[in-house]
Design a protein around this motif. Structure first.
Motif, PDB file in Angstrom:
ATOM      1  N   THR A 260      -2.578  -8.075 -15.560  1.00  0.00           N
ATOM      2  CA  THR A 260      -2.271  -6.877 -14.779  1.00  0.00           C
ATOM      3  C   THR A 260      -0.801  -6.842 -14.382  1.00  0.00           C
ATOM      4  O   THR A 260      -0.144  -5.791 -14.469  1.00  0.00           O
ATOM      5  CB  THR A 260      -3.159  -6.815 -13.524  1.00  0.00           C
ATOM      6  OG1 THR A 260      -4.540  -6.817 -13.923  1.00  0.00           O
ATOM      7  CG2 THR A 260      -2.882  -5.553 -12.717  1.00  0.00           C
ATOM      8  N   ILE A 261      -0.266  -7.994 -13.943  1.00  0.00           N
ATOM      9  CA  ILE A 261       1.156  -8.050 -13.590  1.00  0.00           C
ATOM     10  C   ILE A 261       2.015  -7.737 -14.809  1.00  0.00           C
ATOM     11  O   ILE A 261       2.996  -6.987 -14.730  1.00  0.00           O
ATOM     12  CB  ILE A 261       1.507  -9.438 -13.009  1.00  0.00           C
ATOM     13  CG1 ILE A 261       0.844  -9.623 -11.647  1.00  0.00           C
ATOM     14  CG2 ILE A 261       3.028  -9.596 -12.882  1.00  0.00           C
ATOM     15  CD1 ILE A 261       1.013 -11.003 -11.071  1.00  0.00           C
ATOM     16  N   ILE A 264       2.040  -4.029 -15.396  1.00  0.00           N
ATOM     17  CA  ILE A 264       2.886  -3.311 -14.434  1.00  0.00           C
ATOM     18  C   ILE A 264       4.359  -3.489 -14.775  1.00  0.00           C
ATOM     19  O   ILE A 264       5.137  -2.532 -14.768  1.00  0.00           O
ATOM     20  CB  ILE A 264       2.586  -3.798 -12.996  1.00  0.00           C
ATOM     21  CG1 ILE A 264       1.187  -3.338 -12.567  1.00  0.00           C
ATOM     22  CG2 ILE A 264       3.639  -3.281 -12.014  1.00  0.00           C
ATOM     23  CD1 ILE A 264       0.747  -3.894 -11.233  1.00  0.00           C
ATOM     24  N   MET A 271       2.644   1.271 -10.851  1.00  0.00           N
ATOM     25  CA  MET A 271       2.819   0.450  -9.644  1.00  0.00           C
ATOM     26  C   MET A 271       2.003   1.004  -8.477  1.00  0.00           C
ATOM     27  O   MET A 271       1.823   0.320  -7.468  1.00  0.00           O
ATOM     28  CB  MET A 271       4.299   0.368  -9.263  1.00  0.00           C
ATOM     29  CG  MET A 271       5.151  -0.406 -10.247  1.00  0.00           C
ATOM     30  SD  MET A 271       6.821  -0.735  -9.652  1.00  0.00           S
ATOM     31  CE  MET A 271       6.507  -1.946  -8.380  1.00  0.00           C
ATOM     32  N   GLU A 273      -0.990   1.235  -8.368  1.00  0.00           N
ATOM     33  CA  GLU A 273      -2.226   0.465  -8.271  1.00  0.00           C
ATOM     34  C   GLU A 273      -2.067  -0.787  -7.412  1.00  0.00           C
ATOM     35  O   GLU A 273      -3.059  -1.446  -7.094  1.00  0.00           O
ATOM     36  CB  GLU A 273      -2.723   0.089  -9.670  1.00  0.00           C
ATOM     37  CG  GLU A 273      -3.083   1.295 -10.526  1.00  0.00           C
ATOM     38  CD  GLU A 273      -3.698   0.909 -11.854  1.00  0.00           C
ATOM     39  OE1 GLU A 273      -4.350  -0.157 -11.919  1.00  0.00           O
ATOM     40  OE2 GLU A 273      -3.527   1.652 -12.826  1.00  0.00           O
ATOM     41  N   LEU A 274      -0.827  -1.149  -7.067  1.00  0.00           N
ATOM     42  CA  LEU A 274      -0.617  -2.280  -6.166  1.00  0.00           C
ATOM     43  C   LEU A 274      -1.072  -1.893  -4.764  1.00  0.00           C
ATOM     44  O   LEU A 274      -0.652  -0.870  -4.232  1.00  0.00           O
ATOM     45  CB  LEU A 274       0.861  -2.684  -6.143  1.00  0.00           C
ATOM     46  CG  LEU A 274       1.422  -3.376  -7.391  1.00  0.00           C
ATOM     47  CD1 LEU A 274       2.926  -3.555  -7.254  1.00  0.00           C
ATOM     48  CD2 LEU A 274       0.744  -4.717  -7.604  1.00  0.00           C
ATOM     49  N   ASN A 305      -6.604 -14.428  -5.130  1.00  0.00           N
ATOM     50  CA  ASN A 305      -5.343 -13.685  -5.007  1.00  0.00           C
ATOM     51  C   ASN A 305      -4.358 -14.410  -4.099  1.00  0.00           C
ATOM     52  O   ASN A 305      -3.175 -14.525  -4.419  1.00  0.00           O
ATOM     53  CB  ASN A 305      -5.619 -12.282  -4.440  1.00  0.00           C
ATOM     54  CG  ASN A 305      -5.876 -11.248  -5.513  1.00  0.00           C
ATOM     55  OD1 ASN A 305      -4.955 -10.633  -6.021  1.00  0.00           O
ATOM     56  ND2 ASN A 305      -7.132 -11.073  -5.872  1.00  0.00           N
ATOM     57  N   VAL A 358       3.751  -1.581  -1.105  1.00  0.00           N
ATOM     58  CA  VAL A 358       2.281  -1.544  -1.103  1.00  0.00           C
ATOM     59  C   VAL A 358       1.765  -0.735   0.084  1.00  0.00           C
ATOM     60  O   VAL A 358       0.702  -0.100  -0.016  1.00  0.00           O
ATOM     61  CB  VAL A 358       1.676  -2.970  -1.116  1.00  0.00           C
ATOM     62  CG1 VAL A 358       2.049  -3.697  -2.391  1.00  0.00           C
ATOM     63  CG2 VAL A 358       2.084  -3.775   0.111  1.00  0.00           C
ATOM     64  N   ASN A 361       1.981   2.777  -1.021  1.00  0.00           N
ATOM     65  CA  ASN A 361       0.869   3.008  -1.947  1.00  0.00           C
ATOM     66  C   ASN A 361      -0.450   3.177  -1.192  1.00  0.00           C
ATOM     67  O   ASN A 361      -1.260   4.055  -1.520  1.00  0.00           O
ATOM     68  CB  ASN A 361       0.748   1.855  -2.934  1.00  0.00           C
ATOM     69  CG  ASN A 361       1.825   1.863  -3.995  1.00  0.00           C
ATOM     70  OD1 ASN A 361       2.553   2.842  -4.152  1.00  0.00           O
ATOM     71  ND2 ASN A 361       1.950   0.774  -4.725  1.00  0.00           N
TER      72      ASN A 361
END
Length: 377
Positions: A260-261, A264, A271, A273-274, A305, A358, A361
């Motif tokens: 995933t990283i 991105i 981004m 989605e972060l 995580n 974030v 976001n």
């Protein structure tokens, strides 16, 4: 119908996730420090002004801070963010200095720092292994049973009876591996190696893109190949095998994070989605409302995580400290204090920028920016 838990329920669920995970992480540092004879001056869950606490007979202050978004263990001698000796440390009596973090050899300091992320991974392994023991594991073979019309699989030429050997160069062991690979790669072209009638063939497919909405109104962009198994196989496992399955599942989740990283960074995934603390709080409330197993599963995921992020080689994180300890071990002398100071300032700036991103976001996911745009318009 969209179902969302209330604010109080969400806050309590968030504290129920973050509090124990921060405690476990910091306890890893604390126990490793104790093992090597380092005195801990403070053990805090949360940042900022102390809300409650006590001092034990070893002189460690155990406390709760008013901002429950992290925590820390402050060891004797750990007097600055870069964990470098200071004039105050040098002036300590020899007996006291021997109990400080900086007095320990580099390999012991590295173990103390690595123990935090390590115990997060261990917790996840125990949870995922426990689930495997309680519910069994999927061992459905990667054999195509159904091909959806007009799907990516149909366009690629897959037919019932094909056994998928690899996707994008990655070996496939079970049908779940196929779904997991495709889910993370919507609209991506990938190579499919199959066995058909005893012969190996290579096909190419552009994985289908699908948007799904759950009962809470959350939307997800996922990939679908458009195939199904001929049947499902679920096998019970014993206590000895369960931890091994936990290790395997944890490794798979870390692999998904790395993928995933990479997506991105390469621009294949937005981004947006972060997510940050606000979205974690939202998901915590939603998962707890679904039931205790779902909530415990979320704890395992966030624990992975937490361990993974802390191991990234970014100054201010555990991984940044470990990077400098590795350099110190190779050079046989510490990194220059000025270099460390600037590195940790840069790391702090990067982390603050990430937190800002974030949070923006998260607020966007809650619809704040759309509401403001509507008011302005």
């Amino acid at each position: 119908m969209i179902e969302n838990p209330g604010v109080l329920f969400t806050v309590l669920a968030f504290v129920g996730v973050i509090g124990p995970l921060v405690f476990v992480h910091e306890m890893g540092h604390y126990l490793a420090g104790r093992w090597f004879g380092v005195k801990a001056e403070a053990f805090s869950i949360g940042f900022g002004r102390e809300v409650a606490g006590f001092t034990d007979r070893r002189g460690t202050r155990w406390k709760f801070g008013w901002l429950p978004l992290g925590g820390y263990v402050r060891f004797a001698g750990d007097m600055n963010s870069a964990s470098q000796p200071s004039p105050e440390w040098l002036s300590l009596p020899a007996a006291e200095r021997a109990q400080t973090f900086q007095a320990k050899p580099v390999w012991q300091r590295a173990i103390i720092v690595a123990a935090g992320p390590a115990i997060n991974f261990l917790l996840a392994i125990l949870i995922l292994g426990g689930f495997a023991y309680a519910y069994g594991v999927s061992r459905t073979p990667p054999i195509v049973g159904i091909v959806a019309p007009n799907s990516a699989a149909a366009a690629a030429g897959l037919i019932p009876g094909d056994r998928v050997r690899s996707l994008g160069g990655r070996a496939i062991e079970t049908f779940d591996d196929i779904a997991g690979f495709a889910r993370l790669r919507p609209a991506e072209r990938t190579e499919i190696v199959i066995d058909r009638n005893g012969a190996s063939q290579t096909l190419f497919a552009t994985i289908g893109e699908q948007r799904e909405r759950d009962r809470f109104g959350n939307e997800y962009r996922i990939g679908r190949l458009g195939i199904g198994p001929a049947g499902t196989v679920r096998q019970p496992i014993g206590l000895i095998e369960a931890p091994l399955v936990g290790v395997q599942r944890t490794g798979e989740i870390v692999g998904m994070m790395v993928d995933t990283i990479g997506q991105i960074v390469s621009g294949r995934r937005s981004m947006d989605e972060l997510g940050g603390p606000l979205r974690i709080a939202q998901v915590s409330g939603q998962q707890l409302s679904l039931g205790l197993p779902e909530f415990i599963g979320l704890i395992a995921l966030i624990s992975i995580n937490l361990g993974f992020i802390n191991l990234l080689p970014v100054p201010m994180l555990d991984g940044g400290h470990l990077l400098f300890y590795a350099i110190e071990a190779v050079r046989r002398r510490p990194v220059d204090p000025q270099v460390l100071e600037w590195a940790f300032r840069g790391g702090l700036a990067a982390l603050l920028a990430l937190m800002l991103l974030v949070t923006i976001n998260d607020l966007g996911a809650f619809g704040l920016w759309r509401s403001l745009a509507g008011l302005i318009g």
